[in-house]
Design a protein around this motif. Sequence first.
Motif, short mmCIF file in Angstrom:
data_model
loop_
_atom_site.label_atom_id
_atom_site.label_comp_id
_atom_site.label_asym_id
_atom_site.label_seq_id
_atom_site.Cartn_x
_atom_site.Cartn_y
_atom_site.Cartn_z
N GLU A 1 0.83 -1.21 0.00
CA GLU A 1 0.00 0.00 0.00
C GLU A 1 0.87 1.25 0.00
O GLU A 1 0.58 2.23 -0.70
CB GLU A 1 -0.94 0.00 1.21
N ARG A 2 1.93 1.22 0.79
CA ARG A 2 2.80 2.40 0.82
C ARG A 2 3.54 2.57 -0.50
O ARG A 2 3.68 3.69 -1.01
CB ARG A 2 3.82 2.27 1.96
N ALA A 3 4.02 1.47 -1.09
CA ALA A 3 4.70 1.57 -2.38
C ALA A 3 3.78 2.12 -3.45
O ALA A 3 4.18 2.95 -4.28
CB ALA A 3 5.23 0.18 -2.79
N LEU A 4 2.52 1.68 -3.43
CA LEU A 4 1.56 2.18 -4.41
C LEU A 4 1.31 3.67 -4.20
O LEU A 4 1.21 4.44 -5.17
CB LEU A 4 0.25 1.40 -4.32
N GLU A 5 1.19 4.09 -2.95
CA GLU A 5 1.01 5.52 -2.67
C GLU A 5 2.20 6.34 -3.18
O GLU A 5 2.02 7.39 -3.82
CB GLU A 5 0.84 5.74 -1.17
N LEU A 6 3.41 5.84 -2.93
CA LEU A 6 4.60 6.55 -3.41
C LEU A 6 4.60 6.62 -4.94
O LEU A 6 4.97 7.64 -5.53
CB LEU A 6 5.87 5.86 -2.90
N LEU A 7 4.21 5.52 -5.58
CA LEU A 7 4.14 5.48 -7.05
C LEU A 7 3.18 6.54 -7.57
O LEU A 7 3.51 7.31 -8.49
CB LEU A 7 3.71 4.07 -7.48
N ILE A 8 1.99 6.60 -6.99
CA ILE A 8 0.97 7.53 -7.48
C ILE A 8 1.39 8.98 -7.24
O ILE A 8 1.26 9.84 -8.13
CB ILE A 8 -0.39 7.23 -6.81
N ARG A 9 1.90 9.27 -6.05
CA ARG A 9 2.29 10.65 -5.75
C ARG A 9 3.46 11.10 -6.64
O ARG A 9 3.48 12.23 -7.12
CB ARG A 9 2.66 10.78 -4.27
N ARG A 10 4.40 10.22 -6.87
CA ARG A 10 5.53 10.57 -7.74
C ARG A 10 5.04 10.76 -9.18
O ARG A 10 5.41 11.73 -9.85
CB ARG A 10 6.57 9.47 -7.69
N ALA B 1 2.08 11.52 -10.27
CA ALA B 1 1.21 12.68 -10.45
C ALA B 1 1.96 13.99 -10.31
O ALA B 1 1.54 15.03 -10.85
CB ALA B 1 0.07 12.64 -9.43
N GLY B 2 3.10 13.96 -9.60
CA GLY B 2 3.83 15.19 -9.32
C GLY B 2 4.96 15.51 -10.27
O GLY B 2 5.58 16.57 -10.15
N ARG B 3 5.27 14.61 -11.19
CA ARG B 3 6.35 14.82 -12.16
C ARG B 3 5.78 14.80 -13.57
O ARG B 3 4.92 13.97 -13.88
CB ARG B 3 7.42 13.73 -12.02
N GLU B 4 6.29 15.69 -14.43
CA GLU B 4 5.82 15.74 -15.82
C GLU B 4 6.96 15.40 -16.78
O GLU B 4 8.13 15.71 -16.53
CB GLU B 4 5.27 17.13 -16.14
N ALA B 5 6.58 14.77 -17.87
CA ALA B 5 7.51 14.49 -18.96
C ALA B 5 6.71 14.51 -20.25
O ALA B 5 5.56 14.06 -20.28
CB ALA B 5 8.19 13.14 -18.77
N PRO C 1 1.70 14.51 -16.89
CA PRO C 1 2.18 13.77 -15.73
C PRO C 1 2.67 12.37 -16.12
O PRO C 1 2.09 11.71 -16.99
CB PRO C 1 0.96 13.68 -14.82
N ILE C 2 3.74 11.95 -15.49
CA ILE C 2 4.30 10.62 -15.76
C ILE C 2 3.26 9.52 -15.57
O ILE C 2 3.28 8.50 -16.27
CB ILE C 2 5.52 10.37 -14.85
N LEU C 3 2.36 9.74 -14.62
CA LEU C 3 1.35 8.74 -14.31
C LEU C 3 0.51 8.38 -15.54
O LEU C 3 -0.05 7.28 -15.62
CB LEU C 3 0.44 9.27 -13.20
N ARG C 4 0.41 9.30 -16.49
CA ARG C 4 -0.43 9.08 -17.66
C ARG C 4 0.37 8.61 -18.88
O ARG C 4 -0.15 8.57 -19.99
CB ARG C 4 -1.21 10.34 -18.00
N LEU C 5 1.61 8.25 -18.66
CA LEU C 5 2.46 7.78 -19.75
C LEU C 5 2.74 6.29 -19.62
O LEU C 5 2.75 5.73 -18.52
CB LEU C 5 3.79 8.54 -19.73
N GLY C 6 3.00 5.66 -20.75
CA GLY C 6 3.56 4.31 -20.76
C GLY C 6 2.77 3.23 -20.05
O GLY C 6 3.35 2.29 -19.51
N GLY C 7 1.47 3.34 -20.00
CA GLY C 7 0.67 2.30 -19.35
C GLY C 7 0.66 2.36 -17.84
O GLY C 7 0.26 1.39 -17.19
N ASN C 8 1.09 3.49 -17.27
CA ASN C 8 1.17 3.57 -15.81
C ASN C 8 -0.19 3.53 -15.12
O ASN C 8 -0.32 3.00 -14.02
CB ASN C 8 1.93 4.84 -15.39
N LEU C 9 -1.22 4.08 -15.77
CA LEU C 9 -2.55 4.00 -15.16
C LEU C 9 -3.03 2.55 -15.06
O LEU C 9 -3.66 2.16 -14.07
CB LEU C 9 -3.55 4.82 -15.97
#
Length: 415
Positions: A277-286, A288-292, A296-304
Motif C-alpha cells: 500500500e505504501r509503495a503504491l502511494e509513493l508510485l501515485i504521488r511521484r 502525479a507530481g512529475r511531468e515528462a 504527468p508521468i502517471l499518464r504515460l507508458g501504461g502507468n494508469l
Amino acid sequence: MDFAPSARSQEYLQRLHAFIDRHVAPFDPVYRRENAELNAGADWRGWRVHPRIAELKALAREAGLWNLFLPDAELGAGLSLLEYAPLAEAMGRYEFCAEIFNCNAPDTGNMEVLYHYGSEPQKARWLRPLLDGAIRSVFCMTEPEVASSDATNMRAQIRIEGDEIVVDGRKWWSTGIGHPDARVAIFMGLTDADAAPHARHGMALVPLDAPGVRIERMLPTFGEYDPPYGHGEVSFDNVRLPLDHLIQGPGQGFAIAQGRLGPGRIHHCMRAIGAAERALELLIRRGAGREAFGQPILRLGGNLERVAQARMAIDQARLLTLYAAWKIERFGVKQAMSEISAIKVVAPNMLQEIVDQAIQIHGGAGVSHDTPLTGLFALARALRIADGPDEVHRAMVARVELAKYGIGGKRGAAA
C-alpha cells in the motif's frame, strides 16, 4: 464467513493509525538516514539502536498499543488472529514500525512458542522480558550445509546427556542476531536421528552468552546488513545447558514449528500488504507530481493500467490472507495448510512487483536511499525464500489440491 474487522479491532486500528501518523511517519526519513549513519558496515559489535526507538516504544506502551499480536487480554491486547491482521498491515507501511509496538519478528513467533509450549520457569526467564521489550530473541533453524527448503534435512543436534543437553551445529540467516539486546535463541536440531522424519527434532532455548555460541558474521541482503537487527551465521560448539532448556521434549520440534509458523505467516503477509500500500502511494504521488513530454508521468507508458493492476493485486492478496487467518481460527493450522502456503507465495510476489513498478516510476531516486523502496524490494525478495521458498509452498498447494481427487504421492502426481 465475515472478514470485516470487529468493533474491538477497528478501535485498536484507529488508535494505531493515529499513533503512526503522529509519531512514526514523520520520523521515518530521519530514522532511515540516521540509522545508516549509526550502524555503518558489517561489524555488528558496534551497532546501536536509535535512541528515538526506545522513546517511541515507551509512548506506545503508555497508549496501550503493546503486544497487540498476543491473544491474551492480560499479557497483550487479547485480539484474535483475524482481529490482529489489519493492525499488522498498518505496521507494515514502515520497516521499523512493528518493533515500536513489540510486534516484530522473530520475537512474536518466539513469544508465541513460549506462551503455548514453554514451561513456567521458561516463561519466567524468557517470556516475561520479551513481553516487556527488555530483550530480543532469535530463531535458529536454517543451516548452510543442507538444502533447508526441506526442513527434515537439518543436521544440527540437541543431544540429551543425563540432566543436560548438548547443542551442536551451524545456523545462518538467523534474523536479529546482531541486535544489541538479543539474549536468547530458539535452536532447532536433531534429538533422535532414527525417529520418523517429523519426530526427529526438538527445540532448545540457548542463551547467546553461553560458552560455545559464536556469531561468525552478518550476512548482507543485496549489500545491506539491516542494522541493528542483522541476519547472521552462528556456530554452536558443544554448548552445554540444563535439560530444562529443552522446550516440551525431544521430537517435538516440528509440532512446535507448525504452531509457530501458521500465525507468523499471517503477520508476515499482512505486513507485506501494508508495505505494498505504501509503495503504491509513493508510485501515485511521484507519477502525479512529475511531468515528462507535456503531461504527468502517471499518464504515460501504461502507468494508469499498472495502478489498476496494483490495486486489484493488493486487494486479492488481502482477502486471501484474511481467509487463511479465518480458516486457522475456525479449523486449526493443519486444516489451513494450503491457504497458508498460498498467501506465502502471493503476498511477497505481489509486493515485489508493485515495489518494482514504484522504483521504475521514481527513476534514479527509486534505486537510491532517498526513498524506502530499495529496502522494501529487498524485503519482498527475501520473503520469497524465508519461511520456505515459493516452490515448496506451491508444492503444498498442489498436493492438497490433488488429494481432493484421490491422487497422492509421486506416482499419483505424475499420473
